[in-house]
Design a protein around this motif. Sequence first.
Motif: not given
Length: 175
Positions: A9-13, A123-126, A148-151, A170-175
Amino acid sequence: MPTEHEFKYMVSLDLVKKLPEKKLRNMCDKYQHIKQGYLAFGKGTTTRIRCINGEKKEKWYLTFKHKAAGRVVEIENKIDDRDGSDLWGDCVGKLTKDRFTFELESGVWELDLFKKGGHIYFILAEVELPEGAPRPKVLPSFLRDFVLYEVPLTDDGFSNKRLGDAEYASNLYKK
């Protein structure tokens, strides 16, 4: 060896604004500072060196991962300090992260704060579950508002090897 079956899971800063690192350390069951790099990688295969500074002393590991027969086979072995230190010098794609481990009813969750120059850039949770287990229906309460996103399981764009590139991550947060 077990099949790697991780849900990421992509996690917000913003998470670290609500839960600063000191608070996360008090909440978690285990904390580790990790540095890792890659000796070899190619399509579906990686060989990495990882150094973990936990509560006691430094520990080195050599890990081989390979996609085969629709699964990821992961073989990890502890290596001695001399081998780890010598191999570290030959690694590429080096990264550092702080890992906070939470042993919860839904599984063992890891929260990784990727850092460059002491600054958190991703930040990544898994959670790793037995092969074939479904994605957890419920996220840990402290993460719910920050995911923010379930991978998808097949998305290699969130591998540590890729996230070690601070600009890419860092660019992944901009998508």
